[in-house]
Design an enzyme around this catalytic site. Structure first.
Site, PDB file in Angstrom:
ATOM      1  N   SER A 163      76.332  51.878  69.969  1.00 13.56           N
ATOM      2  CA  SER A 163      75.363  52.730  70.651  1.00 13.56           C
ATOM      3  C   SER A 163      74.809  51.978  71.845  1.00 13.56           C
ATOM      4  CB  SER A 163      74.220  53.090  69.711  1.00 13.56           C
ATOM      5  OG  SER A 163      73.440  51.934  69.511  1.00 13.56           O
ATOM      6  N   LYS A 164      73.932  52.628  72.573  1.00 16.89           N
ATOM      7  CA  LYS A 164      73.316  52.001  73.736  1.00 16.89           C
ATOM      8  C   LYS A 164      72.678  50.660  73.380  1.00 16.89           C
ATOM      9  CE  LYS A 164      71.604  55.082  77.346  1.00 16.89           C
ATOM     10  NZ  LYS A 164      72.826  55.380  77.906  1.00 16.89           N
ATOM     11  N   ARG A 165      72.115  50.619  72.201  1.00 12.69           N
ATOM     12  CA  ARG A 165      71.354  49.441  71.803  1.00 12.69           C
ATOM     13  C   ARG A 165      72.237  48.202  71.592  1.00 12.69           C
ATOM     14  NH1 ARG A 165      70.355  48.093  66.966  1.00 12.69           N
ATOM     15  NH2 ARG A 165      71.166  50.062  66.201  1.00 12.69           N
ATOM     16  N   ASN A 166      73.430  48.397  71.068  1.00 13.98           N
ATOM     17  CA  ASN A 166      74.194  47.213  70.668  1.00 13.98           C
ATOM     18  C   ASN A 166      75.554  47.101  71.347  1.00 13.98           C
ATOM     19  OD1 ASN A 166      75.556  49.217  69.412  1.00 13.98           O
ATOM     20  ND2 ASN A 166      74.935  48.705  67.346  1.00 13.98           N
TER      21      ASN A 166
END
Ligand code: GLU
Length: 485
Positions: free
Chosen positions: A256-259
């Site tokens: 995802s965007k986060r990781n």
């Protein structure tokens, strides 16, 4: 003699293509190239509520940008087109009708509320959810009654009892018990086809021999095989399936965007090179058989086999991608590096693109080629050479206004002014002799003051080379201006 390989990449562009899609496209492409087969590109855009023309065009552009050229598909054409499913609706409608005529499929009049009630009851009874077959064998009277109520029918495929077994090239034998594969919808009430119908019909009609795709689609395979059967395809003519392992984020959660940013457009804007993205993605779930990490597209084509694809999930590692991108940047020729750099410099407003600016960029690039990891670092690195109203960045001003810094700057003006040859060697020799040897200063202290004064920041390309490029007049003028701060 085996059949000529034909592999397809068939995204549904409901957004920008992401890392997972591209890893699939890359493996498809590499497999086609390795086997001397055909790489087919098909756009699965039957879900018109989610697929847009912009996303379709972006998918085409992304594949081109990455160098994943296709032999059949949008823009290039081919004998099995059209390659946009939205242009093939008649074909799916004809097959759906044939399946109805053959009694492989039937009209289902259940309303969404009835289907939900069935699911609810199944949950309560703890049985596998799915269509219960209510409309499988409706009588003519029941059909007439439903129609008179104004109900609209979907077309559903009849799943026989039993199971579907197939050999996945990556996972081995896979068995699906039909208890868990209920009768499924082929055509919506509005006449639009569902993915399962369109994908299976197209893979057959387009003569696809190998389906390499993400593991998320494994469970739709028995339904697709059911469609092949209804089409009268012989088992030996079914495509070979190979389901690629998931790509996980850096923390083992879903990407995802986060990781680990997902959209390829983002990587492009950040200044990742297509070869670096492809090299890195090639290693996500595949390995060349040794531990090398630097692979060219040509080597990938030579070495790619499905046997070397791992079955366990791959983990996305941004640091490794950055390292590979840095390697690929260092491997560029000066002209290639220049071509990649100019759009970033122009977009950032550092240059407008005049010949003299380009000449100066070209002279400056060798001093930063070893140092950058991404192309978007270039504007910040080189802007000191082009900026019209030069000034020291606010956070660095206080670092050159103390008395020692003033002494350093004064002394450097004195040493540099008489230089007749202005090059990095002569600049370095003059400054070292006076500041380090005579004044006894630590290089970091002495040169940081000059770096801030001449480039405006504590972070710059190598100092003496930067001053050489800036020229004697501008360098001295900037140091003189710093002394007035
Ligand atoms: N269009 C499908 C998707 O993007 C993939 C189709 C396939 O590879 O079978 O999810």
């Amino acid at each position: 003699m085996g059949k000529k390989v034909k592999v397809r990449f068939a995204p549904s562009p409901t957004g920008d293509l992401h890392v997972g899609n591209i890893r699939t496209a890359l493996f498809d492409w590499a497999y086609a190239r390795h086997t001397g087969g055909t790489f087919l590109f098909r756009i699965e855009d039957t879900d018109t509520t989610r697929v847009t023309d912009e996303y379709i065009q972006a998918a085409i552009d992304t594949l081109k940008w990455l160098g994943l050229n296709w032999d059949e598909g949008p823009e290039v054409g081919g004998e099995n087109g059209p390659y946009l499913q939205s242009q093939r609706l008649d074909i799916y409608a004809e097959w759906a009708q044939k399946f109805l005529d053959q009694k492989d499929a039937y009209h289902c009049y259940c309303t969404p509320a009835e289907l939900e009630a069935t699911r609810e009851a199944q949950r309560a009874a703890n049985v596998a959810p799915g269509y219960d077959g209510k409309c499988r064998d409706l009588s003519a009277e029941q059909i007439a009654a439903y129609k008179s109520e104004g109900r609209e029918a979907v077309v559903r495929m009849r799943m026989p009892d039993g199971s579907t077994t197939f050999v996945d090239e990556i996972r081995g034998e896979v068995v699906f018990d039909h208890k868990f594969v209920p009768d499924f919808v082929l055509v919506r009430a509005d006449g639009s086809p569902l993915y399962t119908l369109a994908v299976a019909v197209d893979d057959v009609l387009m003569k696809v021999t190998h389906v390499l795709r993400g593991e998320d689609l494994l469970s739709s395979t028995p339904r697709q095989i059911r469609v092949y059967q209804a089409m009268g395809v012989k088992p030996e003519d079914y495509p070979v399936f190979a389901h690629l392992p998931f790509v996980m984020g850096q923390d083992n959660a879903k990407l995802s965007k986060r990781n680990g940013e997902v959209s390829i457009a983002w990587y492009r804007e950040q200044g990742y090179l297509p070869e670096a993205i492809c090299n890195y993605l090639a290693l996500l779930g595949w390995s060349p058989g040794d531990d090398r990490e630097n692979i060219t597209m040509k080597e990938l084509c030579e070495l790619f086999t499905v046997e070397k694809v791992h079955s366990s999930p791959a983990r996305f590692d941004m640091k490794k991608l950055e390292a590979i991108n840095g390697d690929k940047i260092r491997a560029l020729t000066l002209d290639e590096f220049l071509n990649w750099s100019l759009p970033f410099l122009i977009k950032a407003g550092v240059i407008t693109g005049t010949d003299s600016e380009i000449a100066l960029v070209k002279a400056a690039l060798p001093i930063i080629q070893e140092r950058i990891v991404k192309l978007d670092e270039i504007p910040q690195m080189l802007k000191f050479l082009f900026v019209k109203d030069f000034g020291v960045e606010a956070e660095s001003v206080s670092k050159i206004t103390d008395s020692l810094s003033k002494d350093i700057l004064k002394r450097s003006v004195k040493e540099l002014e008489p230089l007749s040859a202005w090059n990095h060697d002569s600049i370095e020799a003059a400054l070292r002799a006076s500041l380090i040897e005579e004044m006894g200063l630590k290089p970091r202290i002495a040169f940081t003051a000059i770096r801030i004064a001449t480039t405006g920041s504590t972070i710059s390309p190598p100092l003496f080379e930067s001053m050489e490029l800036l020229g004697k007049e501008a360098s001295l003028a900037r140091i003189a201006a710093a002394l007035t701060l």
